[in-house]
Design a protein around this motif. Structure first.
Motif, PDB file in Angstrom:
ATOM      1  N   TYR A 196      -8.083   1.343   6.108  1.00 25.75           N
ATOM      2  CA  TYR A 196      -7.963   0.308   7.139  1.00 25.75           C
ATOM      3  C   TYR A 196      -6.590  -0.359   7.177  1.00 25.75           C
ATOM      4  CZ  TYR A 196     -12.816   1.340   7.436  1.00 25.75           C
ATOM      5  OH  TYR A 196     -13.981   2.033   7.579  1.00 25.75           O
ATOM      6  N   THR A 197      -5.674   0.055   6.306  1.00 27.81           N
ATOM      7  CA  THR A 197      -4.312  -0.481   6.410  1.00 27.81           C
ATOM      8  C   THR A 197      -3.300   0.633   6.673  1.00 27.81           C
ATOM      9  OG1 THR A 197      -4.253  -0.466   3.989  1.00 27.81           O
ATOM     10  CG2 THR A 197      -4.630  -2.580   5.057  1.00 27.81           C
ATOM     11  N   TRP A 198      -3.445   1.751   5.971  1.00 27.17           N
ATOM     12  CA  TRP A 198      -2.519   2.861   6.179  1.00 27.17           C
ATOM     13  C   TRP A 198      -3.075   3.885   7.163  1.00 27.17           C
ATOM     14  CZ3 TRP A 198      -1.889   3.749   0.211  1.00 27.17           C
ATOM     15  CH2 TRP A 198      -1.243   2.635  -0.335  1.00 27.17           C
ATOM     16  N   GLY A 199      -4.375   3.815   7.442  1.00 21.29           N
ATOM     17  CA  GLY A 199      -4.974   4.676   8.454  1.00 21.29           C
ATOM     18  C   GLY A 199      -5.603   5.947   7.921  1.00 21.29           C
ATOM     19  N   ALA A 200      -5.612   6.145   6.607  1.00 26.65           N
ATOM     20  CA  ALA A 200      -6.235   7.366   6.078  1.00 26.65           C
ATOM     21  C   ALA A 200      -6.895   7.056   4.743  1.00 26.65           C
ATOM     22  CB  ALA A 200      -5.195   8.457   5.885  1.00 26.65           C
ATOM     23  N   TRP A 201      -7.949   7.811   4.426  1.00 23.59           N
ATOM     24  CA  TRP A 201      -8.654   7.604   3.151  1.00 23.59           C
ATOM     25  C   TRP A 201      -7.743   7.952   1.980  1.00 23.59           C
ATOM     26  CZ3 TRP A 201     -12.930   4.949   3.532  1.00 23.59           C
ATOM     27  CH2 TRP A 201     -13.706   5.066   4.683  1.00 23.59           C
ATOM     28  N   TRP A 202      -6.903   8.954   2.215  1.00 19.67           N
ATOM     29  CA  TRP A 202      -6.019   9.397   1.136  1.00 19.67           C
ATOM     30  C   TRP A 202      -4.692   9.789   1.750  1.00 19.67           C
ATOM     31  CZ3 TRP A 202      -7.105   9.002  -3.942  1.00 19.67           C
ATOM     32  CH2 TRP A 202      -6.171   9.559  -4.829  1.00 19.67           C
ATOM     33  N   VAL A 203      -3.584   9.344   1.152  1.00 16.51           N
ATOM     34  CA  VAL A 203      -2.280   9.821   1.596  1.00 16.51           C
ATOM     35  C   VAL A 203      -1.581  10.438   0.391  1.00 16.51           C
ATOM     36  CG1 VAL A 203      -1.930   8.271   3.543  1.00 16.51           C
ATOM     37  CG2 VAL A 203      -1.333   7.502   1.256  1.00 16.51           C
ATOM     38  N   ALA A 204      -0.753  11.433   0.652  1.00 18.31           N
ATOM     39  CA  ALA A 204      -0.056  12.116  -0.439  1.00 18.31           C
ATOM     40  C   ALA A 204       1.079  11.228  -0.925  1.00 18.31           C
ATOM     41  CB  ALA A 204       0.471  13.471   0.022  1.00 18.31           C
ATOM     42  N   ASP A 205       0.705  10.265  -1.751  1.00 19.81           N
ATOM     43  CA  ASP A 205       1.632   9.254  -2.221  1.00 19.81           C
ATOM     44  C   ASP A 205       1.753   9.384  -3.737  1.00 19.81           C
ATOM     45  OD1 ASP A 205       2.684   6.426  -1.089  1.00 19.81           O
ATOM     46  OD2 ASP A 205       2.051   6.234  -3.182  1.00 19.81           O
ATOM     47  N   THR A 206       2.917   9.088  -4.286  1.00 15.85           N
ATOM     48  CA  THR A 206       3.086   9.284  -5.735  1.00 15.85           C
ATOM     49  C   THR A 206       2.073   8.475  -6.537  1.00 15.85           C
ATOM     50  OG1 THR A 206       4.918   7.758  -5.450  1.00 15.85           O
ATOM     51  CG2 THR A 206       5.470  10.018  -6.002  1.00 15.85           C
ATOM     52  N   LYS A 207       1.845   7.238  -6.125  1.00 12.94           N
ATOM     53  CA  LYS A 207       0.928   6.384  -6.877  1.00 12.94           C
ATOM     54  C   LYS A 207      -0.501   6.919  -6.818  1.00 12.94           C
ATOM     55  CE  LYS A 207       0.460   2.037  -8.705  1.00 12.94           C
ATOM     56  NZ  LYS A 207       1.418   1.332  -9.564  1.00 12.94           N
ATOM     57  N   LEU A 208      -0.923   7.306  -5.612  1.00 13.37           N
ATOM     58  CA  LEU A 208      -2.295   7.786  -5.435  1.00 13.37           C
ATOM     59  C   LEU A 208      -2.524   9.108  -6.157  1.00 13.37           C
ATOM     60  CD1 LEU A 208      -1.977   5.665  -3.113  1.00 13.37           C
ATOM     61  CD2 LEU A 208      -3.623   7.000  -1.862  1.00 13.37           C
ATOM     62  N   ASP A 254       9.850   6.597  -3.384  1.00  8.22           N
ATOM     63  CA  ASP A 254       9.278   5.710  -2.381  1.00  8.22           C
ATOM     64  C   ASP A 254       7.769   5.880  -2.367  1.00  8.22           C
ATOM     65  OD1 ASP A 254      11.234   4.158  -1.393  1.00  8.22           O
ATOM     66  OD2 ASP A 254      11.814   5.519   0.226  1.00  8.22           O
ATOM     67  N   SER A 255       7.092   4.754  -2.189  1.00  9.80           N
ATOM     68  CA  SER A 255       5.643   4.815  -2.165  1.00  9.80           C
ATOM     69  C   SER A 255       5.132   3.789  -1.166  1.00  9.80           C
ATOM     70  CB  SER A 255       5.106   4.524  -3.563  1.00  9.80           C
ATOM     71  OG  SER A 255       3.722   4.337  -3.528  1.00  9.80           O
ATOM     72  N   LEU A 256       4.015   4.118  -0.529  1.00  8.22           N
ATOM     73  CA  LEU A 256       3.399   3.137   0.375  1.00  8.22           C
ATOM     74  C   LEU A 256       2.794   2.001  -0.422  1.00  8.22           C
ATOM     75  CD1 LEU A 256       1.405   5.315   2.927  1.00  8.22           C
ATOM     76  CD2 LEU A 256       3.171   3.678   3.506  1.00  8.22           C
ATOM     77  N   HIS A 257       2.364   2.343  -1.619  1.00  6.57           N
ATOM     78  CA  HIS A 257       1.648   1.374  -2.438  1.00  6.57           C
ATOM     79  C   HIS A 257       2.574   0.237  -2.855  1.00  6.57           C
ATOM     80  CE1 HIS A 257      -0.778  -0.252  -5.665  1.00  6.57           C
ATOM     81  NE2 HIS A 257      -1.793   0.447  -5.208  1.00  6.57           N
ATOM     82  N   PRO A 258       2.127  -1.026  -2.704  1.00 12.28           N
ATOM     83  CA  PRO A 258       2.985  -2.163  -3.083  1.00 12.28           C
ATOM     84  C   PRO A 258       3.397  -2.106  -4.551  1.00 12.28           C
ATOM     85  CG  PRO A 258       1.102  -2.905  -1.858  1.00 12.28           C
ATOM     86  CD  PRO A 258       0.859  -1.464  -2.156  1.00 12.28           C
ATOM     87  N   GLY A 259       4.572  -2.644  -4.821  1.00 12.21           N
ATOM     88  CA  GLY A 259       5.039  -2.731  -6.199  1.00 12.21           C
ATOM     89  C   GLY A 259       5.802  -1.511  -6.659  1.00 12.21           C
ATOM     90  N   ASN A 260       6.088  -0.567  -5.760  1.00 17.96           N
ATOM     91  CA  ASN A 260       6.797   0.641  -6.170  1.00 17.96           C
ATOM     92  C   ASN A 260       7.975   0.917  -5.248  1.00 17.96           C
ATOM     93  OD1 ASN A 260       4.742   1.404  -8.141  1.00 17.96           O
ATOM     94  ND2 ASN A 260       3.502   1.599  -6.318  1.00 17.96           N
ATOM     95  N   GLY A 261       8.886   1.738  -5.719  1.00 16.53           N
ATOM     96  CA  GLY A 261      10.010   2.187  -4.904  1.00 16.53           C
ATOM     97  C   GLY A 261      10.691   1.047  -4.169  1.00 16.53           C
ATOM     98  N   GLY A 262      10.951   1.277  -2.882  1.00 18.33           N
ATOM     99  CA  GLY A 262      11.663   0.262  -2.116  1.00 18.33           C
ATOM    100  C   GLY A 262      10.737  -0.731  -1.445  1.00 18.33           C
ATOM    101  N   ASN A 263       9.447  -0.708  -1.816  1.00 20.66           N
ATOM    102  CA  ASN A 263       8.472  -1.548  -1.128  1.00 20.66           C
ATOM    103  C   ASN A 263       8.313  -2.891  -1.849  1.00 20.66           C
ATOM    104  OD1 ASN A 263       6.258  -2.652   0.086  1.00 20.66           O
ATOM    105  ND2 ASN A 263       5.200  -0.705   0.309  1.00 20.66           N
ATOM    106  N   PRO A 264       8.739  -3.967  -1.227  1.00 20.13           N
ATOM    107  CA  PRO A 264       8.710  -5.257  -1.914  1.00 20.13           C
ATOM    108  C   PRO A 264       7.367  -5.958  -1.786  1.00 20.13           C
ATOM    109  CG  PRO A 264       9.710  -5.528   0.216  1.00 20.13           C
ATOM    110  CD  PRO A 264       9.234  -4.101   0.137  1.00 20.13           C
ATOM    111  N   GLY A 265       6.390  -5.293  -1.133  1.00 22.25           N
ATOM    112  CA  GLY A 265       5.108  -5.930  -0.767  1.00 22.25           C
ATOM    113  C   GLY A 265       4.522  -6.833  -1.830  1.00 22.25           C
TER     114      GLY A 265
END
Lengths: 72, 221
Positions: B99-111, B164-175
């Protein structure tokens, strides 16, 4: 005398009815507020309470078993 | 009652999190909206997992130095309980992502890192299950567990920060830092973390005690 009494009684009843019509009934309004988020909070609290209760009961059962094992 | 005070703290803190987590003010953020409150529930799962798996690896090291089978029981039960929290973290994270990124799973380093970690710990249980002799099983499992925890740190803490990661707290994401600075959220988030860790330790202690009883009965018969 009877007439007077019935008039007073009727007056009292009417005044009670009047009072109810004038004031909206207020009951536990927190639960009925527009977002109804309190209902969710209550439900989750109840679920968590149940799970904790279950944990406590398991904890007690295990304590009992430990004591029985020590006796033998 | 005297030695159970921390269980009461666990209960009170988590109950407080449930109430305050829904009702206290949170910063308004685009995309996240009210789902920002997931921070109080999803993130403590991972904190609990990390803590309990640390208990596991600590006892594995202890087993290797002292060869006390009770350390092995603690290590294996802690890995088990830690995986419970890991699974909950994965599922809640997946729902949040939908409900935030739009997919149940994304190919992200953290996930993907979290998924690989789960597989590594699954292998730990398979390894345990495949050795019958108690001492041998304990020793090999302890060595593997140290390897598994190192991999956990690499996949969950190091690699996501290097890319880079969508997940907050990683890479260039200051979330995460942005919410973290919000003192409104801190008053709920920190008790949430402590509460869930203590609750996890409670579940772990039940598992350990149960396993010890099982072993005693087995040895007696």
């Amino acid at each position: 005398m009877k007439k007077l009494l019935s008039i007073i009684v009727l007056l009292l009843i009417s005044s009670v009815i009047f009072a109810q019509a004038a004031q909206p009934v207020e009951m536990a309004e927190g639960m009925f507020q527009s977002g109804k988020i309190y209902v969710v909070v209550t439900v989750l609290s109840v679920i968590f309470l149940g799970i904790t209760g279950y944990l406590i009961s398991i904890d007690r059962k295990i304590s009992k078993m430990e004591k029985e094992l020590e006796k033998k | 009652m005297k030695k159970n005070w921390w269980k009461i703290i666990a209960f009170v803190f988590v109950l407080y999190t449930i109430i305050a987590g829904f009702l206290f003010k949170v910063p308004a953020q685009p995309i996240l909206h009210e789902s920002i409150r997931n921070l109080y529930f999803h993130v403590p799962m991972w904190f609990s997992m990390m803590t309990i798996l640390f208990v596991s690896v600590w006892h594995s090291i202890k087993y290797l130095s002292k060869s006390n089978i009770e350390s092995d029981i603690v290590a294996s039960r802690a890995a088990h309980t830690g995986m419970l929290f890991g699974a909950l973290g994965l599922v809640t994270g997946s729902i949040w992502a939908r409900y935030t990124w739009g997919a149940w799973w994304v190919a992200d380093t953290k996930l993907n890192g979290a998924a690989i970690t789960t597989l590594i710990y699954t292998a730990y249980f398979i390894l345990r299950g495949s050795i019958d002799e108690e001492q041998k099983r304990a020793r090999i499992a302890a060595v593997y567990n140290i390897f598994a925890y190192v991999m956990l740190i690499v996949f969950l803490m190091i690699l996501p920060r290097m890319s880079d990661s969508l997940h907050p707290g990683n890479g260039g994401n200051p979330g995460f830092n942005k919410y973290d600075l919000d003192s409104n959220m801190r008053v709920v988030f920190y008790p949430a973390v402590i509460g869930w860790i203590l609750l996890g330790v409670w579940i772990l202690s039940l598992q350990i005690r149960f396993e010890k009883i099982k072993r005693k009965i087995y040895l007696r018969d």
